[in-house]
Design an enzyme around this catalytic site. Structure first.
Site, PDB file in Angstrom:
ATOM      1  N   CYS A 105       0.815  -1.230   0.000  1.00  0.00           N
ATOM      2  CA  CYS A 105       0.000   0.000   0.000  1.00  0.00           C
ATOM      3  C   CYS A 105       0.843   1.271   0.000  1.00  0.00           C
ATOM      4  CB  CYS A 105      -0.929   0.009   1.201  1.00  0.00           C
ATOM      5  SG  CYS A 105      -2.034  -1.398   1.235  1.00  0.00           S
TER       6      CYS A 105
ATOM      7  N   HIS B 282      -3.303   7.100   3.119  1.00  0.00           N
ATOM      8  CA  HIS B 282      -3.694   5.804   2.566  1.00  0.00           C
ATOM      9  C   HIS B 282      -5.055   5.426   3.144  1.00  0.00           C
ATOM     10  CE1 HIS B 282      -3.974   1.732   1.424  1.00  0.00           C
ATOM     11  NE2 HIS B 282      -3.608   1.220   2.582  1.00  0.00           N
TER      12      HIS B 282
ATOM     13  N   ASN C  71     -10.080  -0.403   0.441  1.00  0.00           N
ATOM     14  CA  ASN C  71      -8.631  -0.277   0.404  1.00  0.00           C
ATOM     15  C   ASN C  71      -8.134  -0.803  -0.949  1.00  0.00           C
ATOM     16  OD1 ASN C  71      -5.879  -0.598   0.620  1.00  0.00           O
ATOM     17  ND2 ASN C  71      -5.926  -1.570   2.633  1.00  0.00           N
TER      18      ASN C  71
HETATM   19  N1  ACO Z   1     -17.958  -8.710  10.249  1.00  0.00           N
HETATM   20  C1  ACO Z   1     -18.354  -8.940  11.501  1.00  0.00           C
HETATM   21  N2  ACO Z   1     -17.485  -9.238  12.486  1.00  0.00           N
HETATM   22  C2  ACO Z   1     -16.182  -9.277  12.163  1.00  0.00           C
HETATM   23  C3  ACO Z   1     -15.693  -9.031  10.860  1.00  0.00           C
HETATM   24  C4  ACO Z   1     -16.655  -8.759   9.882  1.00  0.00           C
HETATM   25  N3  ACO Z   1     -16.315  -8.507   8.606  1.00  0.00           N
HETATM   26  N4  ACO Z   1     -14.344  -9.143  10.874  1.00  0.00           N
HETATM   27  C5  ACO Z   1     -13.985  -9.433  12.110  1.00  0.00           C
HETATM   28  N5  ACO Z   1     -15.090  -9.521  12.912  1.00  0.00           N
HETATM   29  C6  ACO Z   1     -15.184  -9.828  14.335  1.00  0.00           C
HETATM   30  C7  ACO Z   1     -13.990 -10.625  14.813  1.00  0.00           C
HETATM   31  O1  ACO Z   1     -14.171 -12.002  14.612  1.00  0.00           O
HETATM   32  C8  ACO Z   1     -13.965 -10.243  16.272  1.00  0.00           C
HETATM   33  O2  ACO Z   1     -14.945 -10.995  16.949  1.00  0.00           O
HETATM   34  P1  ACO Z   1     -14.664 -11.573  18.445  1.00  0.00           P
HETATM   35  O3  ACO Z   1     -14.469 -10.345  19.284  1.00  0.00           O
HETATM   36  O4  ACO Z   1     -15.887 -12.336  18.724  1.00  0.00           O
HETATM   37  O5  ACO Z   1     -13.418 -12.384  18.306  1.00  0.00           O
HETATM   38  C9  ACO Z   1     -14.436  -8.810  16.278  1.00  0.00           C
HETATM   39  O6  ACO Z   1     -15.153  -8.613  15.051  1.00  0.00           O
HETATM   40  C10 ACO Z   1     -13.298  -7.805  16.331  1.00  0.00           C
HETATM   41  O7  ACO Z   1     -12.348  -8.179  15.320  1.00  0.00           O
HETATM   42  P2  ACO Z   1     -11.030  -7.366  15.094  1.00  0.00           P
HETATM   43  O8  ACO Z   1     -10.225  -7.997  14.000  1.00  0.00           O
HETATM   44  O9  ACO Z   1     -10.355  -7.132  16.413  1.00  0.00           O
HETATM   45  O10 ACO Z   1     -11.662  -6.010  14.568  1.00  0.00           O
HETATM   46  P3  ACO Z   1     -10.970  -4.621  14.370  1.00  0.00           P
HETATM   47  O11 ACO Z   1     -11.715  -3.588  15.091  1.00  0.00           O
HETATM   48  O12 ACO Z   1      -9.481  -4.665  14.576  1.00  0.00           O
HETATM   49  O13 ACO Z   1     -11.241  -4.353  12.821  1.00  0.00           O
HETATM   50  C11 ACO Z   1     -10.019  -4.376  10.740  1.00  0.00           C
HETATM   51  C12 ACO Z   1     -10.658  -5.219  11.843  1.00  0.00           C
HETATM   52  C13 ACO Z   1     -11.104  -3.577  10.079  1.00  0.00           C
HETATM   53  C14 ACO Z   1      -9.361  -5.297   9.744  1.00  0.00           C
HETATM   54  C15 ACO Z   1      -8.986  -3.419  11.373  1.00  0.00           C
HETATM   55  O14 ACO Z   1      -8.162  -4.138  12.266  1.00  0.00           O
HETATM   56  C16 ACO Z   1      -8.105  -2.745  10.347  1.00  0.00           C
HETATM   57  O15 ACO Z   1      -8.545  -1.902   9.604  1.00  0.00           O
HETATM   58  N6  ACO Z   1      -6.791  -3.039  10.367  1.00  0.00           N
HETATM   59  C17 ACO Z   1      -5.821  -2.341   9.520  1.00  0.00           C
HETATM   60  C18 ACO Z   1      -5.841  -2.852   8.103  1.00  0.00           C
HETATM   61  C19 ACO Z   1      -4.739  -2.151   7.331  1.00  0.00           C
HETATM   62  O16 ACO Z   1      -4.462  -0.994   7.542  1.00  0.00           O
HETATM   63  N7  ACO Z   1      -4.029  -2.871   6.450  1.00  0.00           N
HETATM   64  C20 ACO Z   1      -2.853  -2.305   5.830  1.00  0.00           C
HETATM   65  C21 ACO Z   1      -2.936  -2.176   4.420  1.00  0.00           C
HETATM   66  S1  ACO Z   1      -3.353  -3.651   3.531  1.00  0.00           S
HETATM   67  C22 ACO Z   1      -2.061  -3.995   2.388  1.00  0.00           C
HETATM   68  O17 ACO Z   1      -0.977  -3.531   2.525  1.00  0.00           O
HETATM   69  C23 ACO Z   1      -2.329  -4.967   1.254  1.00  0.00           C
END
Ligand code: ACO
Length: 315
Positions: free
Chosen positions: A113, A241, A271
């Site tokens: 990214c 980003h 993204n």
């Molecule tokens: N729908 C419903 N529930 C979900 C989903 C979904 N799509 N995805 C995860 N959950 C659940 C999980 O299972 C978890 O449930 P639990 O508490 O029962 O275990 C709960 O929601 C919380 O999950 P987290 O993964 O902790 O959720 P978080 O708030 O961290 O959000 C996300 C996840 C959106 C992926 C976030 O962490 C994020 O944006 N991370 C950064 C991503 C990023 O910047 N990537 C870099 C670039 S990508 C590249 O370089 C190719």
């Protein structure tokens, strides 16, 4: 050292829109969860389009906006992790598609990214050593092709797209002052390559990447401001980003950036990896929110891990 400025931008995204409701039909998720945790409402996925067609569409639009004919381009870099083929590279394919000169370097660059910013810095260095003054930088990814449709933590995030910038390099212009960094890590975020014994799909520990991003963004802002001798107030626009609206909002709050000075299109595109930053630049330029003389601080982060920032000016 000569510096580069953005002379024209363009973008190309697939026709097909995939909504949160569409994804809720295939994995256990909901529009409410995706919207509140990421800010994403919909994204575009390739159906007929290819990585090559998106790159060509974005590059042609940028050349047109810049008023620069293909034969005047001095180097072409495509930032990507999802080119149609490893060889020829997306940039070599683009050389053929657009009729770019044959006596120039055309190559792909992988910094996930953050790729577009790595590519701009590389382009600035290349043009400093080139008799030609224009460069073509494309950010393009089609992550939908390697998404794990059984993993609700990642499949909701990514969209496909391409965006491009034609840059000009001149004596007397300031460097973009790129500050870039890397930390090799395949546990937090992994995009498969040519390998055996692994499933060829993206994997990511989202929460840990989120924490990394929240630290990386201020590091980049502080380093770019220090290097360019600017303050937050000097900056006309901040371009982040588009990985998660919450990461952008946290940064805006930390630096007291008014809403009029930053932009989110993650709701529309998700993204788009290397396309994310130039996609914002291109939309802002078309909206007339940035233009000649604008000073734009851009920040990226992502797989590698990689991160970086740069101070861009529009010609
Ligand atoms: N729908 C419903 N529930 C979900 C989903 C979904 N799509 N995805 C995860 N959950 C659940 C999980 O299972 C978890 O449930 P639990 O508490 O029962 O275990 C709960 O929601 C919380 O999950 P987290 O993964 O902790 O959720 P978080 O708030 O961290 O959000 C996300 C996840 C959106 C992926 C976030 O962490 C994020 O944006 N991370 C950064 C991503 C990023 O910047 N990537 C870099 C670039 S990508 C590249 O370089 C190719």
């Amino acid at each position: 050292m000569k510096g580069i400025k953005i002379k024209g931008t363009g973008r190309c995204v697939p026709e097909k829109t995939v909504t949160n409701a569409d994804l809720a039909a295939i994995v256990d998720t909901s529009d409410a969860w995706i919207t509140s945790r990421t800010g994403i409402h919909r994204r575009r996925h390739c159906r007929g389009e290819t990585h090559t067609s998106l790159c060509a569409g974005a590059a042609r639009a940028a050349l047109k906006k810049a008023g620069v004919p293909p034969e005047e381009i001095g180097a072409c870099i495509v930032a990507t992790v999802t080119a149609d083929t490893l060889v020829p590279s997306a940039a070599c394919t683009l050389q053929r598609e657009l009729g770019l000169p044959q006596d120039i370097p055309c190559f792909d660059l992988n910094a996930a990214c953050t790729g577009f910013l790595f590519a701009l810095h590389t382009m600035e260095c290349l043009l400093n050593a080139s008799p030609r003054k224009f460069g073509l930088v494309v950010g393009a990814d089609t992550l939908s092709r390697i998404t794990n449709w059984e993993d609700r933590g990642t499949c909701i995030l990514f969209g496909d797209g391409a965006a491009a910038a034609v840059v000009e390099c001149r004596e007397g212009w300031s460097s973009i002052g790129a500050e870039l960094g890397c930390h090799g890590d395949d546990r937090l975020l992994r995009v498969p390559g040519v390998e055996t014994g692994h499933r060829s799909l993206i994997s990511m520990e989202g929460t840990r990447v989120f924490k990394f991003a929240v630290e990386a963004v201020p590091w980049c802002i502080d380093r770019v401001l220090a290097r360019t001798g600017r303050t937050v107030e000097d900056v006309d626009f901040f371009v982040f980003h588009q990985a998660n609206a919450r990461i952008i909002d946290l940064a805006a709050r930390k630096y007291r950036i008014p809403q009029s000075k930053y932009y989110k299109n993650i709701g529309e595109y998700g993204n788009t990896s290397a396309a994310s930053i130039p996609l914002v630049l291109s939309e802002l330029a078309d909206l007339g929110r940035v233009g000649p003389g604008s000073l734009v601080l851009t920040v990226g982060f992502g797989g590698g891990l990689t991160w970086g920032g740069a101070m861009l000016e529009f010609a």
